[in-house]
Motif scaffolding. Structure first.
Motif, short mmCIF file in Angstrom:
data_model
loop_
_atom_site.label_atom_id
_atom_site.label_comp_id
_atom_site.label_asym_id
_atom_site.label_seq_id
_atom_site.Cartn_x
_atom_site.Cartn_y
_atom_site.Cartn_z
N LEU A 114 0.86 -1.19 0.00
CA LEU A 114 0.00 0.00 0.00
C LEU A 114 0.90 1.23 0.00
CD1 LEU A 114 -2.65 -1.02 2.71
CD2 LEU A 114 -2.61 -1.59 0.28
N GLY A 115 2.09 1.07 -0.57
CA GLY A 115 3.11 2.10 -0.44
C GLY A 115 3.21 3.07 -1.59
N VAL A 116 3.30 2.57 -2.81
CA VAL A 116 3.59 3.45 -3.94
C VAL A 116 2.29 4.06 -4.49
CG1 VAL A 116 4.58 3.56 -6.26
CG2 VAL A 116 5.64 2.15 -4.52
N GLY A 117 2.34 5.36 -4.75
CA GLY A 117 1.17 6.09 -5.23
C GLY A 117 0.98 5.95 -6.73
N GLU A 118 0.48 4.80 -7.15
CA GLU A 118 0.33 4.55 -8.57
C GLU A 118 -0.99 3.82 -8.82
OE1 GLU A 118 3.01 2.96 -12.26
OE2 GLU A 118 3.41 2.09 -10.30
N PRO A 119 -1.80 4.28 -9.78
CA PRO A 119 -3.06 3.59 -10.07
C PRO A 119 -2.83 2.12 -10.42
CG PRO A 119 -2.96 5.69 -11.22
CD PRO A 119 -1.60 5.44 -10.65
N ASP A 120 -3.76 1.26 -10.00
CA ASP A 120 -3.67 -0.14 -10.39
C ASP A 120 -4.45 -0.41 -11.68
OD1 ASP A 120 -6.06 0.39 -8.89
OD2 ASP A 120 -6.40 -1.77 -8.69
N PHE A 121 -4.94 0.65 -12.30
CA PHE A 121 -5.58 0.55 -13.61
C PHE A 121 -4.52 0.73 -14.69
CE2 PHE A 121 -8.82 2.18 -10.71
CZ PHE A 121 -9.87 1.31 -10.95
N VAL A 122 -4.81 0.24 -15.88
CA VAL A 122 -3.92 0.50 -17.01
C VAL A 122 -4.48 1.67 -17.82
CG1 VAL A 122 -3.09 -1.85 -17.17
CG2 VAL A 122 -5.11 -1.20 -18.47
N THR A 123 -3.61 2.30 -18.58
CA THR A 123 -4.01 3.40 -19.45
C THR A 123 -5.10 2.91 -20.41
OG1 THR A 123 -1.74 4.20 -19.35
CG2 THR A 123 -3.15 5.13 -21.06
N LYS A 125 3.90 -8.57 6.49
CA LYS A 125 4.14 -8.41 5.05
C LYS A 125 3.13 -7.47 4.38
CE LYS A 125 6.71 -12.68 4.32
NZ LYS A 125 6.87 -13.89 3.49
N VAL A 126 2.94 -6.33 5.02
CA VAL A 126 2.17 -5.23 4.43
C VAL A 126 3.08 -4.01 4.39
CG1 VAL A 126 0.15 -3.72 4.59
CG2 VAL A 126 -0.03 -6.11 5.28
N ALA A 127 3.22 -3.43 3.21
CA ALA A 127 4.09 -2.26 3.06
C ALA A 127 3.26 -0.99 3.08
CB ALA A 127 4.87 -2.35 1.75
N VAL A 128 3.58 -0.11 4.01
CA VAL A 128 2.99 1.23 4.08
C VAL A 128 4.15 2.21 4.20
CG1 VAL A 128 0.86 0.39 5.17
CG2 VAL A 128 2.76 1.17 6.61
N VAL A 129 3.87 3.49 4.12
CA VAL A 129 4.93 4.49 4.20
C VAL A 129 4.79 5.25 5.52
CG1 VAL A 129 6.02 6.49 3.10
CG2 VAL A 129 4.90 4.75 1.69
#
Length: 387
Positions: free
Chosen positions: A36-45, A346-350
């Protein structure tokens, strides 16, 4: 001859690496991690945008464009910004297509700052803001926001931070990492102070399309603010085009001309196929944006409710795709919490501390993940917090 530290600029040597990237790299080396760390959409263009890029290659559009970008794209950006956010710009003289919104912020700062000029940075904030101010020769003056005020900039705090050396306010709404959205009344109070002190605003509005409950208001649309605002936006977040690296600047002609000087020497122009993809996204991709936004809203509501049920107090963010729950009642620092959660569940947060002092005691969680992943992540976080 080996490279030694003596060759490295002091401003770079003392710069801290990105705290976000640190936890992303840690997670990448582990199996079974939910990030849940990187700010990137999980949708594709959207397919139409991808197809437009492919078609541009098939037609041999592989040369440089104008430094400011394809005129057709700038004209479409002008229509988009005017129709969506009610701010008119001349596409020939007031719009620059950039390599992502991050380059746009860098251009804006380098174009306006002389050594020692101050820029007010509202924290918690995206990790690049202060380093970019310093690389441009300026001094970042931070103003903290609090969870009790839903991380919204308070006018009196802004007023207290202004000095004779203040040149600009760097403002992000909806905000990364908190998701805080400044409404029209909030922005009017800020704009009044900006005009009183004759400041510029660098308005990072990359999350403008991801406003869930109240339509986004651009500070540039307020009376007297267009001429003192450098409006920054792009395609990464709302249009799910992070890897295309395409943003844009809208600014009064003289400011745009100054930024274009730097852009033409440092970057020449943005990727040509990416520009054709962005052009198509603006023409035909708005329905895809709306569908993504509906799904994000559903995820936001779920994860906010879940964190509050776990006992990690979490306000309802107005936009972006982040929540910023408090972990103060665990007795751990935000970095201790994030490291232990990654190691044990094993959950990644910032950790919130990487976004400034005001972020200590919080963690940033992106809900740009599938609902199934969010449900499993919440289960693991709840188990960890319960210990």
């Amino acid at each position: 001859m080996p490279v030694t530290k003596s060759y490295i600029a002091k401003s770079v040597e003392t710069m801290r690496p990105s705290g976000i990237r640190k936890f992303f790299d840690l997670a990448a080396g582990m199996e079974g991690v939910i990030s849940l760390g990187v700010g990137e959409p999980d949708f594709v263009t959207s397919w139409s945008a991808r197809e437009a890029a492919i078609l541009s290659l098939e037609r041999g559009h592989t040369s440089y464009t104008a430094n400011a970008g394809l005129l057709e794209l700038r004209e479409e950006i002008a229509r988009y910004v005017s129709g969506r956010f009610y701010v008119p710009y001349n596409p020939k003289e007031e719009i620059i297509v950039t390599v992502g919104a991050s380059q746009a912020i860098d251009l804006a700062l380098r174009a306006i700052l002389d050594p020692g000029d101050e820029v007010i940075v509202v924290e918690p904030c995206f990790v690049s803001y202060t380093p970019l101010v310093e690389l441009a020769g300026g001094k970042a003056v931070t103003v903290e926001t609090t969870g009790e005020q839903q991380f919204k900039l308070q006018p009196e705090a802004l007023e207290q931070a202004i000095t004779p050396k203040t040149k600009a306010l760097l403002l992000c709404s909806p905000n990364n990492p908190t998701g805080a959205q400044l409404g029209r009344e909030d922005l009017q109070a800020i704009a009044a102070i900006v005009k009183q002190h004759d400041l510029l605003v660098i308005a990072d509005e990359i999350y403008a399309e991801l406003a869930y409950d109240v339509p986004h208001t651009s500070i540039a649309s307020l009376d007297g603010m267009r001429e003192r605002t450098i409006l920054i936006n792009g395609f990464s977040k709302g249009f799910a085009m992070t890897g295309w690296r395409l943003g844009f600047i809208c600014a009064p002609g003289e400011l745009a001309e100054a930024m274009l000087k730097i852009h033409q020497y440092a970057m020449m122009c943005a990727s040509t196929p990416a520009q054709y993809a962005a052009l198509e996204a603006l023409k035909t991709g708005m329905s895809d944006v709306e569908e993504m936004k509906k799904d994000y809203r559903r995820r936001r509501n779920y994860i906010v409710q879940s964190f509050n049920e776990i006992g990690l107090e979490c306000h309802l963010p107005g936009g972006a795709f982040y929540v910023f729950p408090s972990i103060r009642n665990t007795g751990l620092t935000s970095e201790e919490f994030a490291e232990s959660l990654l190691r044990e569940e094993k959950v990644a947060v910032v950790p919130g501390s990487v976004f400034g002092k005001g972020g200590e005691g919080f963690i940033r969680c992106s809900y740009a993940s599938s609902m199934e992943q969010l449900q499993e992540a919440v289960k693991r976080i709840g188990r960890f917090a319960g210990k």
